[in-house]
Design a protein around this motif. Structure first.
Motif, PDB file in Angstrom:
ATOM      1  N   LEU A   3      -8.273  -4.235   5.838  1.00 46.41           N
ATOM      2  CA  LEU A   3      -8.745  -2.864   5.620  1.00 46.41           C
ATOM      3  C   LEU A   3      -8.098  -1.912   6.633  1.00 46.41           C
ATOM      4  CD1 LEU A   3     -10.591  -1.091   3.923  1.00 46.41           C
ATOM      5  CD2 LEU A   3     -12.421  -1.494   5.558  1.00 46.41           C
ATOM      6  N   THR A   4      -7.922  -2.397   7.867  1.00 46.17           N
ATOM      7  CA  THR A   4      -7.258  -1.573   8.887  1.00 46.17           C
ATOM      8  C   THR A   4      -5.830  -1.243   8.456  1.00 46.17           C
ATOM      9  OG1 THR A   4      -8.582  -2.654  10.577  1.00 46.17           O
ATOM     10  CG2 THR A   4      -6.630  -1.468  11.339  1.00 46.17           C
ATOM     11  N   LEU A   5      -5.120  -2.272   7.982  1.00 42.59           N
ATOM     12  CA  LEU A   5      -3.725  -2.057   7.552  1.00 42.59           C
ATOM     13  C   LEU A   5      -3.664  -1.050   6.402  1.00 42.59           C
ATOM     14  CD1 LEU A   5      -2.588  -5.796   7.572  1.00 42.59           C
ATOM     15  CD2 LEU A   5      -1.903  -4.048   9.211  1.00 42.59           C
ATOM     16  N   ILE A   6      -4.592  -1.207   5.440  1.00 46.06           N
ATOM     17  CA  ILE A   6      -4.621  -0.285   4.295  1.00 46.06           C
ATOM     18  C   ILE A   6      -4.883   1.143   4.790  1.00 46.06           C
ATOM     19  CG2 ILE A   6      -5.911   0.352   2.202  1.00 46.06           C
ATOM     20  CD1 ILE A   6      -6.456  -2.639   1.736  1.00 46.06           C
ATOM     21  N   THR A   7      -5.880   1.268   5.691  1.00 44.37           N
ATOM     22  CA  THR A   7      -6.259   2.606   6.182  1.00 44.37           C
ATOM     23  C   THR A   7      -5.089   3.273   6.907  1.00 44.37           C
ATOM     24  OG1 THR A   7      -8.495   1.753   6.475  1.00 44.37           O
ATOM     25  CG2 THR A   7      -8.028   3.894   7.449  1.00 44.37           C
ATOM     26  N   GLU A   8      -4.360   2.478   7.728  1.00 39.67           N
ATOM     27  CA  GLU A   8      -3.217   3.054   8.456  1.00 39.67           C
ATOM     28  C   GLU A   8      -2.216   3.671   7.475  1.00 39.67           C
ATOM     29  OE1 GLU A   8      -1.981  -0.309  10.754  1.00 39.67           O
ATOM     30  OE2 GLU A   8      -3.306   0.193  12.436  1.00 39.67           O
ATOM     31  N   GLN A   9      -1.973   2.968   6.363  1.00 43.50           N
ATOM     32  CA  GLN A   9      -1.021   3.492   5.377  1.00 43.50           C
ATOM     33  C   GLN A   9      -1.587   4.734   4.674  1.00 43.50           C
ATOM     34  OE1 GLN A   9       2.139   2.560   5.152  1.00 43.50           O
ATOM     35  NE2 GLN A   9       1.554   1.244   6.856  1.00 43.50           N
ATOM     36  N   PHE A  10      -2.892   4.717   4.406  1.00 37.34           N
ATOM     37  CA  PHE A  10      -3.531   5.891   3.771  1.00 37.34           C
ATOM     38  C   PHE A  10      -3.401   7.111   4.684  1.00 37.34           C
ATOM     39  CE2 PHE A  10      -5.136   3.436   0.378  1.00 37.34           C
ATOM     40  CZ  PHE A  10      -5.819   4.253  -0.516  1.00 37.34           C
ATOM     41  N   VAL A  30       0.849  -1.202   0.000  1.00 32.98           N
ATOM     42  CA  VAL A  30       0.000   0.000   0.000  1.00 32.98           C
ATOM     43  C   VAL A  30       0.880   1.247   0.000  1.00 32.98           C
ATOM     44  CG1 VAL A  30      -1.771   1.310   1.237  1.00 32.98           C
ATOM     45  CG2 VAL A  30      -1.897  -1.178   1.159  1.00 32.98           C
ATOM     46  N   LYS A  31       1.935   1.199   0.824  1.00 32.67           N
ATOM     47  CA  LYS A  31       2.858   2.332   0.896  1.00 32.67           C
ATOM     48  C   LYS A  31       3.463   2.617  -0.485  1.00 32.67           C
ATOM     49  CE  LYS A  31       6.141   3.586   4.449  1.00 32.67           C
ATOM     50  NZ  LYS A  31       6.869   2.896   5.510  1.00 32.67           N
ATOM     51  N   LEU A  32       3.877   1.545  -1.164  1.00 25.64           N
ATOM     52  CA  LEU A  32       4.492   1.687  -2.487  1.00 25.64           C
ATOM     53  C   LEU A  32       3.501   2.294  -3.482  1.00 25.64           C
ATOM     54  CD1 LEU A  32       6.793   1.044  -4.553  1.00 25.64           C
ATOM     55  CD2 LEU A  32       5.629  -1.127  -4.948  1.00 25.64           C
ATOM     56  N   PHE A  33       2.271   1.746  -3.509  1.00 27.13           N
ATOM     57  CA  PHE A  33       1.280   2.239  -4.476  1.00 27.13           C
ATOM     58  C   PHE A  33       0.939   3.699  -4.208  1.00 27.13           C
ATOM     59  CE2 PHE A  33      -0.292  -2.391  -4.706  1.00 27.13           C
ATOM     60  CZ  PHE A  33       0.625  -2.679  -5.713  1.00 27.13           C
ATOM     61  N   LEU A  34       0.819   4.059  -2.909  1.00 21.44           N
ATOM     62  CA  LEU A  34       0.496   5.453  -2.594  1.00 21.44           C
ATOM     63  C   LEU A  34       1.633   6.383  -3.006  1.00 21.44           C
ATOM     64  CD1 LEU A  34      -1.240   5.201   0.885  1.00 21.44           C
ATOM     65  CD2 LEU A  34      -2.279   6.014  -1.215  1.00 21.44           C
ATOM     66  N   SER A  35       2.883   5.906  -2.835  1.00 19.48           N
ATOM     67  CA  SER A  35       4.013   6.781  -3.165  1.00 19.48           C
ATOM     68  C   SER A  35       4.081   7.055  -4.661  1.00 19.48           C
ATOM     69  CB  SER A  35       5.318   6.148  -2.691  1.00 19.48           C
ATOM     70  OG  SER A  35       5.604   5.021  -3.503  1.00 19.48           O
ATOM     71  N   GLN A  36       3.448   6.167  -5.463  1.00 23.01           N
ATOM     72  CA  GLN A  36       3.455   6.387  -6.916  1.00 23.01           C
ATOM     73  C   GLN A  36       2.364   7.366  -7.349  1.00 23.01           C
ATOM     74  OE1 GLN A  36       3.090   2.350  -8.248  1.00 23.01           O
ATOM     75  NE2 GLN A  36       5.255   1.923  -7.995  1.00 23.01           N
ATOM     76  N   GLY A  37       1.557   7.798  -6.382  1.00 17.96           N
ATOM     77  CA  GLY A  37       0.590   8.878  -6.622  1.00 17.96           C
ATOM     78  C   GLY A  37      -0.368   8.636  -7.775  1.00 17.96           C
ATOM     79  N   GLY A  38      -0.812   7.397  -7.933  1.00 16.78           N
ATOM     80  CA  GLY A  38      -1.814   7.148  -8.981  1.00 16.78           C
ATOM     81  C   GLY A  38      -1.206   6.905 -10.347  1.00 16.78           C
ATOM     82  N   TYR A  39       0.153   6.910 -10.429  1.00 13.06           N
ATOM     83  CA  TYR A  39       0.777   6.635 -11.731  1.00 13.06           C
ATOM     84  C   TYR A  39       1.128   5.154 -11.826  1.00 13.06           C
ATOM     85  CZ  TYR A  39       1.089  11.654 -11.470  1.00 13.06           C
ATOM     86  OH  TYR A  39       0.774  12.981 -11.339  1.00 13.06           O
ATOM     87  N   TYR A  40       1.597   4.759 -12.990  1.00 11.55           N
ATOM     88  CA  TYR A  40       2.027   3.372 -13.238  1.00 11.55           C
ATOM     89  C   TYR A  40       0.958   2.362 -12.824  1.00 11.55           C
ATOM     90  CZ  TYR A  40       6.160   6.237 -12.469  1.00 11.55           C
ATOM     91  OH  TYR A  40       7.047   7.269 -12.469  1.00 11.55           O
ATOM     92  N   GLY A  41      -0.304   2.730 -12.976  1.00  8.22           N
ATOM     93  CA  GLY A  41      -1.385   1.787 -12.649  1.00  8.22           C
ATOM     94  C   GLY A  41      -1.546   1.525 -11.167  1.00  8.22           C
ATOM     95  N   SER A  42      -0.938   2.393 -10.299  1.00 11.10           N
ATOM     96  CA  SER A  42      -1.034   2.113  -8.861  1.00 11.10           C
ATOM     97  C   SER A  42      -2.465   2.252  -8.354  1.00 11.10           C
ATOM     98  CB  SER A  42      -0.099   3.025  -8.082  1.00 11.10           C
ATOM     99  OG  SER A  42      -0.435   4.365  -8.319  1.00 11.10           O
ATOM    100  N   GLY A  43      -3.243   3.161  -8.982  1.00 11.98           N
ATOM    101  CA  GLY A  43      -4.653   3.300  -8.573  1.00 11.98           C
ATOM    102  C   GLY A  43      -5.403   2.001  -8.790  1.00 11.98           C
TER     103      GLY A  43
END
Length: 987
Positions: free
Chosen positions: A185-192, A147-160
């Protein structure tokens, strides 16, 4: 025991050799509780090797030898066997195991060690005790990392996409009733919540990016789903509530509606109509993306009526109770569920998401029966108030909260629940078509399971009905860009789903019935007769309805689409007594409308609806008339009307067949409206619009062209009328395109000439030349145009315009007229001593050459004007030189005698010119010497040489020049170096 181990071989490929991995899996009560694999694959999902071993065990249980837990086996060994067992084990793995074995041996032999305080020993193969938590293995660290990795890509490279698939995984876990769903879901939310961009956006006051916003919305919706789990334990719920509150109180927590506070009613309250809402935004509670989930924690499933609804298809009221009014059942005895609609739909979503599809369907049917009853009652209320409402022409909206674009997506949720029940699963439904799109779903009618008599209804027709009801709900445009954008997006999503439905007779009947109800629905429907000024427009929805209805009931289709064309927020005044929901009561800044951020999009949707109707009405004059009137009444943007005109023109003139005159006339009429709208306002596309209109009128025919030429003043500026309109109409191409006979050509030409003269009178500066050109072939008109130019010359025209017309006259063979205009131009001109590169110099030289060619009289007339207007010595000397080179009068004007002799500079008229030139040289010299720098000395000496040439044309020129030089030496003796140069050159 409860431990499965094996080796999995990955076969060799063209590039990689065969590899074997060791896999170990622990399980407990039908769940895999931990996994290890030699491949070291890091992912939130199990690697292929773990899956392969599990499937092997499931499919071929007899191939996997089942043994007792290892502790049981050891129990059966004697002292020697145990010794042997341990030594062999150590030998087999001595590099890995030996240090651990030595450490354990030391501890066992030490009497007071910790290991000797515990009775027995652990066994990894023995399984857990009955009280232990048992849940599927989830690699929590991996979830965090991904989740951390996908968020750091800011919606690029298909991370969304990746994050959405993680959300989908959570939904899948909930559906399988896997307790890890909420954990993941808790783990995802913590990273968000730890996303560093949140505090950045908050500091800068900018909104969260669009892609990110949608992810946060889905996160909020998933939490609502989790807390509404009908079978969760109380302690779980209170644990979630604590977490949600903690997140919601953090100041970086995103708000529910973008960056705006909004006073939507609390999820647990039914909708109350009152004006007690606070006007002050500070008093509004802060609603975050978690607020609805927090409110959802207050909801429970214990209500006995609700329990009966979801547990049986045949729950109906006893027949003796059906007489009076009831809050629990309708008149057919079917159960109702009277809860705030989005909340009730959130329950449906929770049932569906937690793997209770039948229960979700039953509650959906009860909600729809409730909505129908409300629709019926609202219709009755409206019939009583209709007269008064229509007189006032205004309504107060009852829906503070629109269902379309709502954070809980109530309509989408009901629609999905119903259509999922009707989906035909084909054998190969997992296959993807060649284009890479998944095929649209195929649905069939499944009758509604119900205890009442009427079982002709299907879940599919209910799905269509509820989508139409929800989309047609009249609602106030919400505040803030994000909420408004969401309304548009949600509407498009629902319509895309509706378009997947094949409209068979049953669905067409549902469609017609619902459309009639929407048209009659008064203030409760966005398509009712009276709507509120800030009502969300219905254009996108109406476009779908129009296209869907057209083949089955054209009259209803047009009635509906025409009704939807309005956009009241753009009507200039709000009627008095327009009381809407409270925070619009007092508008501090008086403006035409509050901040409608999506207005541009809404107007283009209105235009799309009109275009769709125009296309459908091609060839039907009556329908086209009504559509045209609707456009003229409701569309306020000239560029959109222009787009419609262009659309109509395109459709009316297909490349492969004849033009459609009905639609062509509509295109022309819209084009004329655009001309009138943009005549006095600046529009950067105006030239393009004017050209297009002439093209359109040409297609319509000669009468249309005559008409626009005759009424030019209400459509075009004089410049446009002459230089674009009349010029194009009179062009060779137009004559050919229309294949006109002589009388028609004459009629057009006559109109064009009349227009030209009118324009020349109105704006001689810009239109005189075009007017003359247009009138060339008609002597009287040409004379009139010339007279207009002469009359305007003294007051309204510049020398440039006059010189241009003068040259045109010479070119046309009117040299005397050219001379007259050139003389008038000269009176407007003034060239100072230092303007030796002025653009008008060419005109002056041309005018003098023209006069010279006409004869001595004309030259004598123009020289005084030149002397008066031109003070630049080099220009004057140039004119003088040219006049002395040839004899005047070479143009050979008929009836004039010409002596053929060169003119003398001693006699008039050249004497006057010579004197003026000498005097100009003297003045220029003094002017130049007042501020001359040494680097210009050489240039100045050259200038004096030129002056000498002119002086020498006079009889006593050499004496005059010598005096002039002496004079300079006397006055400027301070400039020693310069005077030295003067002495060297001129003595």
């Amino acid at each position: 025991g409860f431990h499965l181990s094996g080796t999995v071989t990955e076969p060799a490929t063209a590039t990689e050799p065969e590899v074997t991995y060791k896999v170990a899996i622990s399980f407990d009560r039908c769940k895999i509780t931990s996994v290890t694999c030699g491949c070291g694959n890091k992912d939130i999902f199990y690697c292929a090797h773990v899956v392969a071993l599990s499937l092997y065990r499931i499919r071929k249980p007899d191939q996997v030898k089942l043994r007792l837990p290892i502790s049981e086996t050891l129990f059966q060994m004697n002292r020697d066997q145990l010794q042997k067992f341990v030594q062999y084990l150590i030998t087999a793995h001595h590099t890995e195991v030996l240090p651990t074995a030595q450490k354990l041996a030391d501890e066992i032999l030490s009497s007071n060690s910790e290991i000797n305080q515990v009775h027995g020993a652990p066994d990894p193969t023995a399984g857990a005790s009955i009280d232990d938590e048992n849940c599927w293995h989830l690699d929590e660290e991996q979830v965090r990392e991904q989740v951390k990795l996908f968020l750091s890509q800011g919606g690029y490279y298909g991370s969304g996409k990746q994050l959405n698939s993680m959300f989908a995984k959570v939904r899948e876990m909930l559906r399988m009733r896997d307790s890890n769903g909420a954990r993941m879901l808790t783990l995802i939310t913590e990273q968000f919540m730890a996303d560093p961009r949140l505090s950045l956006w908050r500091q800068q006051g900018t909104g969260i990016t669009e892609k990110c916003r949608q992810l946060w919305d889905e996160l909020g919706a998933l939490w609502v789903c989790v807390v509404l789990n009908p079978h969760c334990k109380l302690e779980e719920k209170s644990c979630w509530l604590r977490q949600l509150r903690k997140w919601g109180e953090m100041d970086v927590c995103p708000l529910e509606d973008g960056n705006y506070g909004n006073e939507l009613p609390n999820i647990t309250n039914a909708l109350t109509q009152s004006s007690s809402h606070s006007q002050d935004s500070l008093a509004r509670p802060r609603r975050t993306v978690f607020t609805r989930a927090i409110e959802g924690c207050d909801l429970h499933w214990q209500d006995s009526h609700l329990q009966r609804i979801i547990s049986s298809d045949f729950y109906v009221s006893p027949s003796y109770q059906r007489e009076g009014e009831s809050l629990l059942f309708n008149s057919q005895g079917q159960p109702l569920w009277l809860e705030h609609v989005p909340t009730a739909c959130a329950r449906v979503d929770a049932l569906r998401s937690h793997g209770y599809p039948r229960e979700a369907l039953r509650l959906t049917v009860a909600i729809i029966n409730t909505l129908r009853l409300q629709q019926q009652r609202q219709l009755e209320i409206y019939k009583h108030q209709k007269k008064e409402l229509l007189q006032r022409g205004v309504t107060t909206i009852t829906n503070l909260e629109g269902w379309v674009g709502h954070p809980l997506n109530p309509i989408g949720c009901l629609f999905l629940t119903l259509t999922e029940a009707c989906r035909l699963e084909e054998e190969n439904c997992l296959e993807i078509s060649d284009t890479g799109d998944s095929k649209p779903p195929v649905y069939q009618h499944i009758p509604v399971a119900t205890g009442s008599q009427d079982s002709t209804e299907s879940y599919l027709s209910l799905a269509l009905e509820v989508a139409l009801m929800g989309m047609g709900q009249q609602r106030v445009m919400p505040e803030g860009l994000y909420a408004q954008d969401k309304v548009c997006r949600n509407e498009e999503q629902i319509i895309a789903r509706l378009q997947d439905l094949e409209l068979d007779p049953v669905l067409v009947q549902t469609l017609r019935k619902q459309c009639i109800l929407l048209l009659e629905g008064g203030p409760f429907s966005g398509l009712g007769e009276v709507i509120h000024r800030e009502s969300v427009p219905m254009h996108t929805f109406a476009k779908y309805l129009f296209s869907a209805l057209l083949p089955h009931d054209a009259d209803l289709a047009y009635k509906l689409a025409l009704r939807a064309m309005r956009l009241p927020v753009l009507e200039t005044t709000a009627p008095a007594g327009d009381v809407t929901h409270p925070h619009h009561l007092v508008s501090v800044v008086p403006s035409r409308y509050p901040r409608w951020f999506t207005l541009g999009h809404l107007e283009s949707q209105q235009c799309e609806l009109a275009s769709t109707m125009l296309t459908a009405a091609k060839g039907d004059m009556l329908r086209l008339r009504t559509v045209l009137e609707a456009i003229q009444k409701n569309i306020h943007s000239s560029s959109l009307i222009f787009k419609l005109a262009q659309d109509a023109f395109k459709i009316a003139t297909p490349a492969d067949s004849n033009s459609d005159t009905t639609l062509l006339n509509v295109a022309l009429e819209l084009g004329l409206q655009v001309m009138r709208m943009t005549l006095s306002t600046l529009n950067w596309r105006r030239r393009e619009m004017v050209r297009w209109l002439v093209t359109c009128a040409t297609e319509v025919g000669v009468r249309a062209l005559v008409s626009i030429l005759q009424s030019w003043y209400s459509l075009f500026t004089p410049t446009e009328a002459t230089s674009i309109v009349a010029a194009t109409v009179m062009s060779h191409n137009t004559i050919l395109r229309l294949s006109l006979d002589y009388p028609q050509r004459e009629e057009l030409a006559s109109c064009a000439r009349t227009l030209a003269l009118q324009c020349a009178m109105k704006d001689p500066q810009n239109c005189a030349l075009s007017a003359l050109t247009l009138c060339e072939k008609d002597h009287i008109a040409f004379e009139t145009a010339y007279q207009i130019v002469i009359d305007a010359a003294s007051t309204g025209m510049t020398y440039t315009q006059l010189f241009t017309i003068a040259r045109y006259m010479e070119h046309r063979g009117y040299p005397l007229r050219a001379f007259k205009l050139a003389s008038l131009a000269m009176t407007h001109l003034n060239l100072a001593y230092n303007q030796d590169t002025h653009p008008a110099i060419n005109d002056v030289l041309w005018a003098c050459a023209l006069s010279h060619s006409l004869g001595k009289n004309e030259l004598a007339a123009i020289i005084p004007l030149v002397v008066k207007s031109v003070h630049c010595a080099t220009v004057l000397s140039d004119i003088l030189r040219r006049c002395t080179m040839t004899a005047p009068g070479l143009a050979g004007i008929p009836g004039r005698r010409n002596s053929g002799k060169l003119m003398s500079t001693d006699k008039a008229p050249l004497r006057q010119l010579l004197d003026a030139t000498i005097s100009a040289y003297i003045n220029t010299t003094h002017s130049r010497l007042t501020h001359i720098s040494p680097r210009h000395y050489g240039e100045f000496i050259e200038f004096l040489s030129k002056a000498r040439e002119t002086f020498l044309l006079a009889q006593d020129g050499h004496i005059q020049f010598a005096q002039f030089i002496d004079n300079l030496k006397q006055i400027y003796k301070g400039k020693k170096k310069l005077m030295l140069l003067v002495r060297e050159r001129f003595g």
